[in-house]
Design an enzyme around this catalytic site. Sequence first.
Site, PDB file in Angstrom:
ATOM      1  CE  LYS A  92       2.548  -2.072   0.469  1.00 57.87           C
ATOM      2  NZ  LYS A  92       3.569  -2.883   1.145  1.00 57.87           N
TER       3      LYS A  92
HETATM    4  C1  LIG Z   1       4.043  -4.377   0.397  1.00 55.32           C
HETATM    5  C2  LIG Z   1       4.183  -5.000  -0.920  1.00 55.32           C
HETATM    6  C3  LIG Z   1       4.059  -6.382  -1.117  1.00 55.32           C
HETATM    7  C4  LIG Z   1       4.026  -7.367  -0.003  1.00 55.32           C
HETATM    8  O1  LIG Z   1       3.031  -7.235   0.878  1.00 55.32           O
HETATM    9  P1  LIG Z   1       3.107  -7.900   2.333  1.00 55.32           P
HETATM   10  O2  LIG Z   1       1.712  -7.727   2.811  1.00 55.32           O
HETATM   11  O3  LIG Z   1       4.102  -7.124   3.138  1.00 55.32           O
HETATM   12  O4  LIG Z   1       3.484  -9.326   2.163  1.00 55.32           O
HETATM   13  C5  LIG Z   1       4.095  -6.882  -2.413  1.00 55.32           C
HETATM   14  N1  LIG Z   1       4.287  -6.071  -3.449  1.00 55.32           N
HETATM   15  C6  LIG Z   1       4.430  -4.742  -3.315  1.00 55.32           C
HETATM   16  C7  LIG Z   1       4.608  -3.907  -4.527  1.00 55.32           C
HETATM   17  C8  LIG Z   1       4.406  -4.172  -2.039  1.00 55.32           C
HETATM   18  O5  LIG Z   1       4.621  -2.860  -1.903  1.00 55.32           O
END
Ligand SMILES: *Cc1c(COP(=O)(O)O)cnc(C)c1O
Length: 401
Positions: free
Chosen positions: A186
């Site tokens: 992210k």
């Molecule tokens: C990355 C993501 C998640 C999950 O996040 P994690 O930290 O990997 O558990 C949930 N929703 C969306 C839209 C994402 O892109």
Amino acid sequence: MPGTELFGSEERKEINDVLETGILFRYNHDQQRNGIWKAREFEAEVRKITGAKYAHAVSNGSAAIAIAMAASGIGAGDEVIVPPFTFIASIEAVLFIGAIPVFAEIDETLCLSAEGIRKAVTPKTKGICLVHMCGTMADMDGIMAVAEEHNLILVEDAGQAFGASYKGTSVGLFGKAGSFSFDFFKIATAGEGGIFITNDEDIYKLADAYSDHGHNHVGNNRGMEQHPVLGFNYRISELHAAVGLAQTRKVPHIREVNRKYKKMLTDILSKTEGISFSHLTDPAGDSATFLNILMPDQETAQRTVDEFNKAGVAGFNYWYTNMYHFINQWDHLKKMSTASALPAQVLGTPQDYANLHLPKSQEVVGRLISFVIRCTWTEDEVKTLANNIAACAKKAMPVHA
Ligand SMILES: *Cc1c(COP(=O)(O)O)cnc(C)c1O
């Protein structure tokens, strides 16, 4: 997504603060921790960027969206409207809090559309799990209107959209609660981490207790704290929070560079016939982690992807064939293959997930190719990439007789 590109001395400094004290736990131990509270600082930094009244750091973004729904009052047997295009965590979160996903159409915003939601509403619909996909934001005016019209609980999974806003308000603050992910992919990473945000004090308190076995976090004797609700362990460690803190401080910079490079790419590519872009409902609020291009049709998009692979153009996602982001590949969901029975299996689902009719979503995702914007590119690299994309797209365009 560029957080990982900028891992350096700032992250090491924050981690070292924690290592000096050895207090890896985010609560209590007031004497030994020497004033080091990384989870609290991480939360304060997120409040600063989003303008949220409350932020609560947890173990990951999947937990954060589950907590957001549970603390907003969504639970066993409740129908929740979800998009077929999202990281599958959003759907898993609905299922694992005991609720029942109901799929609705997305549109060129890459998010659920107001019209899609309206068509999917039934008397049993309790809420909406709105996902702000690919760094951008949904049509909030339209969606808020449907949510109000049908008295639905709106929760926002902004896992991919930290730093994005709509008409001046951060994503995650339109509904009762919202969530961000700080996983390794992210705009900012904690290694693993998530943030829950809300402007509602009661929901915040519930989320705080829910994510730590019900602890109300009052007083300095953990074993004697009150437990207003049953909860579970979704705590973040101080080490992860330390990384998340250093990374979050870099987001305004990353976002600025992302926007500049996205504009360069868009300016060059808008001159290529046949290439268009996903619909930004508020261009000024884009976190600009992705350049989202739309080809004329699915076949042309697939041919363009083939041309990219032939030419060695990298850094893109063709979500239509991705195993984790689009429903076409979610065979485990279609068959409801689970480790142990979920409430949705016991109660039954209103839709047959193996036979959904979502033509608009199929069309949009079939045409979509997303490039990750990197804040460490040089301007030359950006121009080269744009020219390579244009050249491949031209080769892939249908030939008109
Ligand atoms: C990355 C993501 C998640 C999950 O996040 P994690 O930290 O990997 O558990 C949930 N929703 C969306 C839209 C994402 O892109």
